[in-house]
Each structure stands twice: as C-alpha cells, then as structure tokens.
Design a protein around this motif. Structure first.
Motif, PDB file in Angstrom:
ATOM      1  N   ARG A 194     -25.445  -5.847  22.157  1.00 49.62           N
ATOM      2  CA  ARG A 194     -25.508  -7.010  21.357  1.00 49.62           C
ATOM      3  C   ARG A 194     -25.183  -6.947  20.061  1.00 49.62           C
ATOM      4  N   VAL A 195     -24.769  -7.867  19.502  1.00 51.30           N
ATOM      5  CA  VAL A 195     -24.194  -7.897  17.939  1.00 51.30           C
ATOM      6  C   VAL A 195     -25.129  -8.905  17.180  1.00 51.30           C
ATOM      7  N   ASP A 196     -25.769  -8.472  16.249  1.00 47.33           N
ATOM      8  CA  ASP A 196     -26.674  -9.109  15.297  1.00 47.33           C
ATOM      9  C   ASP A 196     -25.857 -10.002  14.448  1.00 47.33           C
ATOM     10  N   LEU A 197     -25.815 -10.980  14.219  1.00 43.99           N
ATOM     11  CA  LEU A 197     -25.022 -12.013  13.352  1.00 43.99           C
ATOM     12  C   LEU A 197     -25.147 -11.593  11.909  1.00 43.99           C
ATOM     13  N   ASP A 198     -26.351 -11.238  11.573  1.00 42.37           N
ATOM     14  CA  ASP A 198     -26.647 -10.778  10.020  1.00 42.37           C
ATOM     15  C   ASP A 198     -25.784  -9.405   9.940  1.00 42.37           C
ATOM     16  N   SER A 199     -25.889  -8.628  10.803  1.00 40.52           N
ATOM     17  CA  SER A 199     -24.959  -7.201  10.592  1.00 40.52           C
ATOM     18  C   SER A 199     -23.560  -7.483  10.647  1.00 40.52           C
ATOM     19  N   LEU A 200     -23.120  -8.344  11.745  1.00 40.93           N
ATOM     20  CA  LEU A 200     -21.634  -8.871  11.636  1.00 40.93           C
ATOM     21  C   LEU A 200     -21.093  -9.560  10.201  1.00 40.93           C
ATOM     22  N   ASP A 201     -21.953 -10.364   9.622  1.00 44.04           N
ATOM     23  CA  ASP A 201     -21.480 -10.756   8.450  1.00 44.04           C
ATOM     24  C   ASP A 201     -21.625  -9.690   7.323  1.00 44.04           C
TER      25      ASP A 201
ATOM     26  N   SER B  73     -14.276   5.566   6.886  1.00 45.31           N
ATOM     27  CA  SER B  73     -15.285   6.471   7.860  1.00 45.31           C
ATOM     28  C   SER B  73     -16.229   5.610   8.278  1.00 45.31           C
ATOM     29  N   MET B  74     -17.050   5.527   9.470  1.00 46.18           N
ATOM     30  CA  MET B  74     -18.106   4.701   9.851  1.00 46.18           C
ATOM     31  C   MET B  74     -19.214   4.813   8.557  1.00 46.18           C
ATOM     32  N   ASN B  75     -19.384   5.948   8.199  1.00 44.15           N
ATOM     33  CA  ASN B  75     -20.492   6.164   7.139  1.00 44.15           C
ATOM     34  C   ASN B  75     -20.035   5.435   5.906  1.00 44.15           C
ATOM     35  N   ARG B  76     -18.723   5.166   5.461  1.00 42.91           N
ATOM     36  CA  ARG B  76     -18.347   4.484   4.465  1.00 42.91           C
ATOM     37  C   ARG B  76     -18.699   3.035   4.733  1.00 42.91           C
ATOM     38  N   LEU B  77     -18.228   2.388   5.954  1.00 45.85           N
ATOM     39  CA  LEU B  77     -18.509   1.232   6.122  1.00 45.85           C
ATOM     40  C   LEU B  77     -20.269   0.988   6.100  1.00 45.85           C
ATOM     41  N   SER B  78     -20.776   1.679   6.679  1.00 47.22           N
ATOM     42  CA  SER B  78     -22.283   1.580   6.794  1.00 47.22           C
ATOM     43  C   SER B  78     -22.935   1.485   5.516  1.00 47.22           C
ATOM     44  N   ILE B  79     -22.588   2.338   4.441  1.00 43.64           N
ATOM     45  CA  ILE B  79     -22.909   2.396   3.145  1.00 43.64           C
ATOM     46  C   ILE B  79     -22.521   0.959   2.221  1.00 43.64           C
ATOM     47  N   ALA B  80     -21.192   0.547   2.556  1.00 40.64           N
ATOM     48  CA  ALA B  80     -20.892  -0.693   2.066  1.00 40.64           C
ATOM     49  C   ALA B  80     -21.290  -1.881   2.417  1.00 40.64           C
ATOM     50  N   SER B  81     -21.805  -1.881   3.680  1.00 39.04           N
ATOM     51  CA  SER B  81     -22.170  -3.197   4.405  1.00 39.04           C
ATOM     52  C   SER B  81     -23.757  -3.200   4.315  1.00 39.04           C
TER      53      SER B  81
ATOM     54  N   VAL C 106     -25.456  -1.719   6.660  1.00 36.72           N
ATOM     55  CA  VAL C 106     -26.086  -1.621   8.151  1.00 36.72           C
ATOM     56  C   VAL C 106     -26.151  -0.458   8.566  1.00 36.72           C
ATOM     57  N   ARG C 107     -27.412  -0.141   9.181  1.00 37.62           N
ATOM     58  CA  ARG C 107     -27.587   1.159   9.837  1.00 37.62           C
ATOM     59  C   ARG C 107     -26.258   2.069  10.299  1.00 37.62           C
ATOM     60  N   PRO C 108     -26.007   3.363  10.015  1.00 38.68           N
ATOM     61  CA  PRO C 108     -24.887   4.214  10.570  1.00 38.68           C
ATOM     62  C   PRO C 108     -24.999   4.325  11.961  1.00 38.68           C
ATOM     63  N   HIS C 109     -26.030   4.183  12.593  1.00 38.65           N
ATOM     64  CA  HIS C 109     -25.949   4.256  14.193  1.00 38.65           C
ATOM     65  C   HIS C 109     -25.611   2.866  14.567  1.00 38.65           C
ATOM     66  N   THR C 110     -25.824   1.743  13.896  1.00 42.26           N
ATOM     67  CA  THR C 110     -25.458   0.482  14.610  1.00 42.26           C
ATOM     68  C   THR C 110     -23.903   0.278  14.171  1.00 42.26           C
ATOM     69  N   VAL C 111     -23.312   0.797  13.105  1.00 40.78           N
ATOM     70  CA  VAL C 111     -22.091   0.768  12.830  1.00 40.78           C
ATOM     71  C   VAL C 111     -21.150   1.508  13.851  1.00 40.78           C
ATOM     72  N   GLY C 112     -21.927   2.718  13.969  1.00 44.64           N
ATOM     73  CA  GLY C 112     -21.167   3.676  15.291  1.00 44.64           C
ATOM     74  C   GLY C 112     -20.972   3.077  16.510  1.00 44.64           C
ATOM     75  N   ASP C 113     -22.043   2.262  17.029  1.00 43.95           N
ATOM     76  CA  ASP C 113     -22.163   1.720  18.337  1.00 43.95           C
ATOM     77  C   ASP C 113     -21.166   0.629  18.062  1.00 43.95           C
ATOM     78  N   LEU C 114     -20.795  -0.125  17.305  1.00 45.14           N
ATOM     79  CA  LEU C 114     -20.014  -1.359  16.993  1.00 45.14           C
ATOM     80  C   LEU C 114     -18.514  -0.780  16.920  1.00 45.14           C
ATOM     81  N   VAL C 115     -18.171   0.226  16.236  1.00 47.45           N
ATOM     82  CA  VAL C 115     -16.989   0.924  16.040  1.00 47.45           C
ATOM     83  C   VAL C 115     -16.617   1.307  17.564  1.00 47.45           C
TER      84      VAL C 115
END
Length: 83
Positions: A41-48, A16-24, A26-35
């Motif tokens: 824009r893509v922040d390289l730190d978030s991508l990492d 789930s996007m929430n699971r990825l947010s917790i594991a990474s 990275v803010r849930p809203h940011t993960v949702g936008d990326l998914v």
C-alpha cells in the motif's frame, strides 16, 4: 501491475533512504519499503511528503528537475490469458 520506482529518484539525487526519511518526515521503515518496491500500500500523505522532499532537495541543489507521481509509480496492464 503497479510498480514503485522511487529508487530511481533516490539514486538520481544520490540520497540515502535515511536522508529522504528525515527530509520528508516519513518513517525510515516506510521509506525503505517504498524504495525497495516492497510495499503493498502507498499512503497518499506519505507520497506527497516524499515528492515534496525530492523536489525541495533537487531545487536546493540547483537542479532543473520536478518529480511527479509518474516519476515514482509505474503501471503496466497485464492482459489475462483466456481460459
């Protein structure tokens, strides 16, 4: 054209996007936008952080998968039409 395809990795791992947010971390809203490929824009730190989380989850599940930038970002050259 640059297109995010993070949704494919998320679906492959059944996350789930929430699971990825917790594991990474990275803010849930940011993960949702990326998914949803809804980010300008893509922040390289978030991508990492997201790639590290995907690889960690795959490793924990015993999967022989290593995600890299090319697995979640796609580029297609769009030729401009002559005037």
């Amino acid at each position: 054209m640059v297109k995010l395809k993070l949704d494919k990795a998320v679906n492959m791992l059944g996350l789930s996007m929430n699971r990825l947010s917790i594991a990474s971390g990275v803010r849930p809203h940011t993960v949702g936008d990326l998914v949803r490929n809804d980010s300008q824009r893509v922040d390289l730190d978030s991508l990492d952080k997201i790639l590290n989380a995907l690889n960690s989850i795959a490793e924990d599940r015993g999967l022989d998968i290593k995600f890299g930038v090319a697995d979640i970002i796609e580029y297609e050259y769009l030729r401009k039409e002559p005037n």
